[in-house]
Scaffold this active site. Structure first.
Site, short mmCIF file in Angstrom:
data_model
loop_
_atom_site.label_atom_id
_atom_site.label_comp_id
_atom_site.label_asym_id
_atom_site.label_seq_id
_atom_site.Cartn_x
_atom_site.Cartn_y
_atom_site.Cartn_z
N GLU A 131 41.69 35.91 45.07
CA GLU A 131 40.50 35.24 45.59
C GLU A 131 40.51 33.75 45.25
O GLU A 131 40.08 32.92 46.05
CB GLU A 131 39.24 35.93 45.03
CG GLU A 131 38.00 35.65 45.84
CD GLU A 131 36.87 36.62 45.51
OE1 GLU A 131 37.06 37.84 45.70
OE2 GLU A 131 35.82 36.18 45.04
N GLU A 156 42.76 32.25 47.67
CA GLU A 156 42.07 32.21 48.97
C GLU A 156 41.09 31.03 49.02
O GLU A 156 41.02 30.30 50.01
CB GLU A 156 41.32 33.54 49.17
CG GLU A 156 40.69 33.70 50.54
CD GLU A 156 39.92 35.02 50.68
OE1 GLU A 156 39.75 35.72 49.67
OE2 GLU A 156 39.49 35.31 51.80
N CYS A 211 33.43 41.84 45.87
CA CYS A 211 33.65 42.93 44.90
C CYS A 211 32.60 44.03 44.98
O CYS A 211 32.83 45.13 44.53
CB CYS A 211 33.64 42.40 43.47
SG CYS A 211 34.89 41.16 43.18
N SER A 243 35.26 36.97 51.27
CA SER A 243 36.64 37.03 50.84
C SER A 243 37.26 38.28 51.44
O SER A 243 36.62 39.34 51.51
CB SER A 243 36.71 37.10 49.32
OG SER A 243 37.99 37.54 48.93
N LYS A 274 30.25 52.46 45.55
CA LYS A 274 31.72 52.59 45.53
C LYS A 274 32.16 53.91 46.15
O LYS A 274 33.29 54.03 46.61
CB LYS A 274 32.24 52.50 44.09
CG LYS A 274 32.02 51.15 43.42
CD LYS A 274 33.10 50.15 43.75
CE LYS A 274 32.85 48.83 43.02
NZ LYS A 274 33.60 47.71 43.61
N GLU A 320 32.34 53.13 49.71
CA GLU A 320 33.47 52.21 49.91
C GLU A 320 34.79 52.98 49.93
O GLU A 320 35.65 52.76 50.79
CB GLU A 320 33.49 51.17 48.78
CG GLU A 320 34.59 50.13 48.92
CD GLU A 320 34.68 49.24 47.69
OE1 GLU A 320 34.59 49.76 46.56
OE2 GLU A 320 34.86 48.03 47.85
N GLU A 362 39.48 52.00 56.48
CA GLU A 362 40.40 50.86 56.41
C GLU A 362 41.01 50.68 55.02
O GLU A 362 41.98 49.97 54.84
CB GLU A 362 39.71 49.57 56.87
CG GLU A 362 38.57 49.06 56.01
CD GLU A 362 37.20 49.60 56.43
OE1 GLU A 362 37.14 50.69 57.03
OE2 GLU A 362 36.18 48.94 56.13
N CYS A 385 26.76 44.68 37.85
CA CYS A 385 27.21 46.07 37.67
C CYS A 385 26.68 46.73 36.39
O CYS A 385 26.55 47.95 36.35
CB CYS A 385 28.72 46.12 37.66
SG CYS A 385 29.47 45.13 38.95
#
Lengths: 579, 162
Positions: A280, A283, A300, A320, A359, A362, A367, A504
């Site tokens: 990142e 990036e 994230c 990102s 999560k 996710e 993908e 988190c």
């Protein structure tokens, strides 16, 4: 500050004007029972558990919404108060699904605790009950209206704290129910799976989708090589499930417990957090140098990502392309680690222990399967891990500390702070600063991005340019920030967003802290302090100095943002309907 | 949001936008807007509620919560004529149930339902306040009292084909 003096149960109390009687009683060490009350979130006087006698008032008053005033005389423990609270509680219990023995919240249920506290030894009223279908279509959250007591703590959290309103109070009177609009499943609406509603729920009406059986099954399958990884925030909260104080660091015990459960390798998501910083950070620098889309926004937090997909599709190109750290870890395990150990990725089973319910959603995104297999097979929350440790009969408190397995278990202090709001930004700036300027960062700790302010800003001079950065946590704060970016009122190069308030450490998969405890202890502060202690205790505190990360680049990935890195560590996003 | 209803009802949604613009800065705009929207569309289907949520920038659950709380709002389209059969005490003892049953039989729908041709919606209601005329029904704003089941066919026929 203007103060008021009042008497509660004969004790003189002085509190700032505007304090409620409930809070004032705390100052006199009197605990008034509550149920619908959630400090700062839901203060509506609905459940009538906090009733008190106020001299001169005609009826008993709900202390959670009754302002303390000069000369007020309050009694919290009279015959009429005790009787009224108990009758109200019995009425709530009369149509509650009282299956405590099999309820996930047994022993951590505010309703159960109240029944005990108020001495309910019989349910005299047998209320009529509606038999509701349990909504378990979501990958992350299970809704069981049969257990709901209509306190609306989840509704206030979802609507006001998160700015979403995926669930609301609908219908009327006896038919009142908390649900998404048009009787839909929570999996079918704009729910971001953050699980903050679960944290708010005093009972078992909202809970995570339990995936522990899938993990037990994998662990007992001799053909599978079962790898586990743990997010930074888990190690500062897991101990609470075993009675340890909020903010206790249990990293070593957690690793030991995971080995005892039978995992073949115990890796650290923190390794992948360092990897994230490399990807990142690169990036960001590329976008800055090549005039790419700015601000770059972190990716994230899967709750935040789904929020962005629903509400701000115009910002998807700002996100990102980095996968979230545990997904990167999954991809690296099923590629680099598999090849190095001559394993077929089909036989590797990756389990992520996360402070997060989003999560789970996710991990199920199609993908996120770079090797043709899901990068991560199962996500367990901190609570589910605790459940497994208890089922296995492991005496967690007495475990000796153990270390993560090498290479993919090696990490830095920059990675562990990913677990709290501002942490990804701080970690990224530690690395980007040194890479761009070639200088050593003297003061590693960037306090401007720490703490609970909804939106935090920092400017960091990097040679010729000054990086303007902002941090938001909780999606309502993210919304406020993005609106300012959209209108042009604010300009940034880099934005960190975490979907949950506080990041988190206070994620939707973390141990649930009762509302009464939250009145006394700042949960975020305590857990975040443990995260920062963990950072300070580590010998290496910058991601680009992680020798194991360097090794994996040298042996396999090439360099950050290489073709191989893109294949394994990056992803794309999907616009979703708002409703 | 599904686009078909938006396209089929372009003019109605334009009118809805005008209503929202008129009320959105007033105090308690939602009830007023929902009333007007129901007048406009005959009910409050999902597309209309989504449109209002989007325009006011409030959660859909807020709107759905209000729409399901108040009994005057309906999510399903109603018939051209709503027949309310008073089930208050006076009407009940004077034979309202038989009147309701006859209406049910005559139109072929149960209480709470709407006929397939959207001509009639049949409802059992609370006291209409015309106990002296018990048993009473209302068809939209028309009141019929002192009924016996054999009156029903003639009354219903007056509205059929109107």
């Amino acid at each position: 500050m203007e103060m008021v003096k009042l008497t509660i149960d004969g004790i003189q109390v002085e509190v700032p004007k505007g304090t409620t009687v409930l809070e004032a009683a705390r100052a006199a060490n009197i605990q008034i029972p509550t149920l619908c009350y959630l400090k700062g979130v839901n203060e509506i006087g609905a459940c009538r558990m906090c009733l008190v006698e106020v001299k001169g008032a005609r009826n008993l008053q709900a202390s959670c919404v009754y302002p303390a005033a000069d000369g007020m005389e309050v009694k919290t423990n009279t015959v009429s108060v005790r009787k009224a609270r108990r009758v109200n509680l019995e009425l709530i219990l009369s149509n509650h699904d009282r299956k405590c023995l099999t309820c996930v919240r047994s022993e951590n249920c505010e309703l159960q605790a109240l029944s005990k506290q108020l001495g309910v030894d019989d349910i005299r009223y047998d209320g009529e009950r509606i038999d509701y279908a349990v909504d378990d279509f979501s990958t992350s959250i299970v809704r069981d209206p049969n257990k709901c007591i209509l306190c609306r703590r989840c509704v206030a959290t979802c609507r006001d704290v998160q700015g979403i309103g995926a669930i609301g109070a609908t219908e009327r009177g006896f038919r009142s129910i908390v649900e998404p609009a048009f009787d839909k499943s929570i999996s079918d609406v704009n729910c971001i799976n953050c699980g903050q509603c679960i944290e708010a729920c005093p009972v078992g009406a909202l809970r995570e989708k339990d995936d522990t059986d899938r993990v037990w099954e994998a662990l007992s399958n001799p053909d599978l090589h079962v790898v586990v990884q743990t997010a930074p925030a888990v190690r500062v909260a897991l101990g609470e499930e075993f009675g340890m104080p909020i903010g206790t660091r249990v990293t070593g015990k957690m690793v030991a417990a995971l080995r005892r459960l039978g995992f073949d390798r115990v890796f650290d998501t923190d390794f992948a957090a360092d990897l994230t910083i490399m990807e990142e950070g690169t990036e960001l620098l590329n976008r800055l140098q090549s005039g790419g889309k700015l601000p770059l926004i972190t990716s994230c937090s899967p709750g935040w990502i789904k929020y962005c997909e629903h509400n701000y599709p115009e910002f998807l190109d700002n996100l990102s392309t980095c996968k979230s750290p545990h997904e990167m870890m999954g991809a690296v395990v099923k590629s680099y680690y598999a090849e190095k150990n001559n394993m077929d990725p089909a036989n590797i089973f990756v389990v992520s222990i996360m402070p997060c319910t989003a999560k789970k959603f996710e991990a199920a995104r199609p993908e996120l399967s770079s090797t043709g297999h899901p990068d991560v097979d199962v996500v367990l929350t901190t609570r589910e891990l605790a459940r497994m440790i208890k089922q296995a009969g492991i005496d967690f408190i007495k475990l000796n500390d153990e270390d993560f397995d090498p290479t993919l278990g090696d990490s830095t202090g920059a990675a562990v702070i990913f677990g709290t709001t501002g942490g990804v930004m701080e970690a990224a700036l530690r690395t980007v600063y040194e890479i761009v300027t070639g200088k050593t960062l003297e003061n590693l700790e960037i306090h401007a991005v720490r703490g609970m302010d909804g939106v935090k800003e920092v400017e960091v001079p990097l040679g010729d340019v000054t990086i303007k950065a902002a941090v938001a946590h909780g999606t309502a704060n993210a919304k406020a920030l993005l609106e300012k970016v959209k209108s042009g009122e604010k300009e940034y190069h880099f934005i960190e967003v975490m979907g949950c308030p506080g990041g988190c450490v206070t994620g939707g998969g973390q141990p649930i802290v009762p509302a009464q405890v939250q009145m006394e202890i700042d949960v975020h502060k305590a857990r975040a302090a443990a995260i920062y202690d963990e950072d300070r205790a580590l010998p290496v505190r910058k991601s680009h100095e992680n020798e194991s990360v360097k090794k994996v680049y040298a042996e396999y990935l090439g360099e950050p943002n290489s073709h191989k890195a893109h294949e394994l560590l990056h992803t794309h996003y999907t616009p979703r309907k708002r409703y | 949001m599904s686009t078909s209803i938006l396209q089929d009802n372009k003019e109605k949604f334009a009118e809805l936008q005008r209503i929202i613009d008129e009320y959105k800065d007033k105090e308690g705009p939602l009830m007023l807007i929902l009333h007007k929207a129901q007048e406009l569309f005959g009910c409050l289907p999902v597309e209309v509620q989504e449109y209002i949520a989007e325009s006011l920038d409030i959660p859909l659950t807020d709107i759905y919560g209000v729409a399901t709380f108040y009994s005057q709002f309906t999510l399903q389209p109603k018939g051209k004529y709503t027949i309310g059969v008073c089930m208050g005490t006076a009407c009940y003892v004077k034979g309202a149930q038989a009147v309701l049953d006859e209406l049910s039989k005559e139109i072929g729908i149960k209480p709470g339902e709407t006929s397939e041709d959207f001509v009639f919606t049949l409802e059992a209601t609370r006291c209409l306040g015309a106990c002296g005329l018990a048993p009473v029904i209302m068809i939209n704003d028309d009141v019929y009292g002192r009924l016996v089941p054999s009156d029903i066919k003639g009354i219903v026929d007056k509205y059929r084909g109107r």
